[in-house]
Design an enzyme around this catalytic site. Structure first.
Site, mmCIF file in Angstrom:
data_model
loop_
_atom_site.group_PDB
_atom_site.id
_atom_site.type_symbol
_atom_site.label_atom_id
_atom_site.label_comp_id
_atom_site.label_asym_id
_atom_site.label_seq_id
_atom_site.Cartn_x
_atom_site.Cartn_y
_atom_site.Cartn_z
ATOM 1 N N ASP A 13 -11.825 -17.441 -19.194
ATOM 2 C CA ASP A 13 -12.465 -18.000 -17.998
ATOM 3 C C ASP A 13 -11.458 -18.810 -17.192
ATOM 4 O OD1 ASP A 13 -14.885 -16.818 -18.612
ATOM 5 O OD2 ASP A 13 -15.551 -18.520 -19.819
ATOM 6 N N LYS A 35 -12.611 -11.456 -23.223
ATOM 7 C CA LYS A 35 -13.633 -11.210 -22.206
ATOM 8 C C LYS A 35 -13.095 -11.572 -20.828
ATOM 9 C CE LYS A 35 -17.196 -14.055 -21.569
ATOM 10 N NZ LYS A 35 -17.261 -14.312 -20.095
ATOM 11 N N LYS A 64 -21.736 -8.117 -15.541
ATOM 12 C CA LYS A 64 -23.209 -8.146 -15.451
ATOM 13 C C LYS A 64 -23.710 -7.372 -14.233
ATOM 14 C CE LYS A 64 -23.439 -12.733 -17.648
ATOM 15 N NZ LYS A 64 -21.988 -13.066 -17.616
ATOM 16 N N PHE A 65 -23.367 -6.101 -14.174
ATOM 17 C CA PHE A 65 -23.760 -5.281 -13.032
ATOM 18 C C PHE A 65 -25.285 -5.257 -12.871
ATOM 19 C CE2 PHE A 65 -19.734 -2.924 -14.266
ATOM 20 C CZ PHE A 65 -18.973 -3.468 -13.246
ATOM 21 N N HIS A 66 -25.735 -5.301 -11.626
ATOM 22 C CA HIS A 66 -27.174 -5.302 -11.320
ATOM 23 C C HIS A 66 -27.341 -4.817 -9.890
ATOM 24 C CE1 HIS A 66 -31.213 -7.764 -11.389
ATOM 25 N NE2 HIS A 66 -31.390 -6.498 -11.079
#
Length: 233
Positions: A13, A35, A64-66
């Site tokens: 991150d 990640k 987090k595809f949406h």
């Protein structure tokens, strides 16, 4: 590529490619996967995935595809072609969206990434769900979305370790990826529903995502080794 020998995934991150690679250089790909999330990927694009793979790491692309089914499926396909080990989508996108992602991966040759569904973000509690029109406990919403994910043929779910026992009982074939993991004595930060690494594995989690306790440690390699020792004890 070195085969990782632990369930640990270190969250990179960071805002820049250089910062992420500096940490990666201190980690052993035999002891953890990594990640890549929205901030790092947005600043660094696919090159960061290529660089990490070249260092021997298996990469979880946490975007987090949406979106509508076709758009999401094409994004998942692009991720697979980058060589990622795992990719995720929001279960709240619905059955058709998740099924489209499963189908597009089934049609391509070569290594297939694990396709993981995001249930309820670990920062969310009941009052947060109520604010978006869901007057239920997070655990109940997780189970609803898990049933959809299994029906769509997903490989697993992102979930809190507190939901893991119920999910394993109801959906034993799904692999569970758990963020919000904090070694004993660590600060909770902005993750609410948390357990220690050993507790999470005992609860049924298959993969553990750990960020700041390793990435912000004075000696990240030593911090990683301590977590490995904890889960092997």
């Amino acid at each position: 590529m070195s085969a990782c020998q632990t369930p640990l995934i270190v969250a990179l991150d960071f805002p820049t490619r250089d910062a992420a690679l500096k940490l990666a250089d201190q980690l052993d790909p035999a002891l953890c996967r990594v990640k890549v999330g929205k901030e790092l990927f947005t600043s660094s694009a696919s090159g960061i995935v290529e660089s990490l793979c070249a260092k021997g790491f298996e990469v979880f692309l946490d975007l987090k595809f949406h979106d509508i089914p076709n758009t999401t499926a094409m994004a998942v396909k692009a991720a697979a072609e980058m060589g990622v080990w795992m990719v995720n989508v929001h279960c709240s996108g619905g059955l058709r969206m998740m099924s489209a992602c499963r189908e597009v991966l089934a049609k391509r040759s070569g290594p297939q990434p694990l396709l993981i569904g995001v249930t309820v973000l670990t920062s969310m509690e009941r009052e947060d769900l109520a604010g978006i029109g869901l007057d239920i406990e997070p655990q109940e919403q997780v189970l609803r979305l898990a049933a959809l994910a299994e029906k769509a043929g997903m490989d697993g779910l992102v979930c809190s370790a507190l939901e893991a026992p119920a999910l394993k009982a109801a959906h034993p074939s799904l692999q569970l990826v758990t963020p919000g993991i904090r070694p004993a004595g660590s600060a909770q930060d902005d993750q609410r529903r948390i357990l220690t690494p050993r507790q999470a594995l005992d609860a049924g989690s298959d993969y553990l995502v750990i960020g700041r306790p390793i990435s912000q440690a004075a000696d990240p390699a030593q911090a990683l080794a301590a977590v490995v020792a904890e889960i092997r004890s």
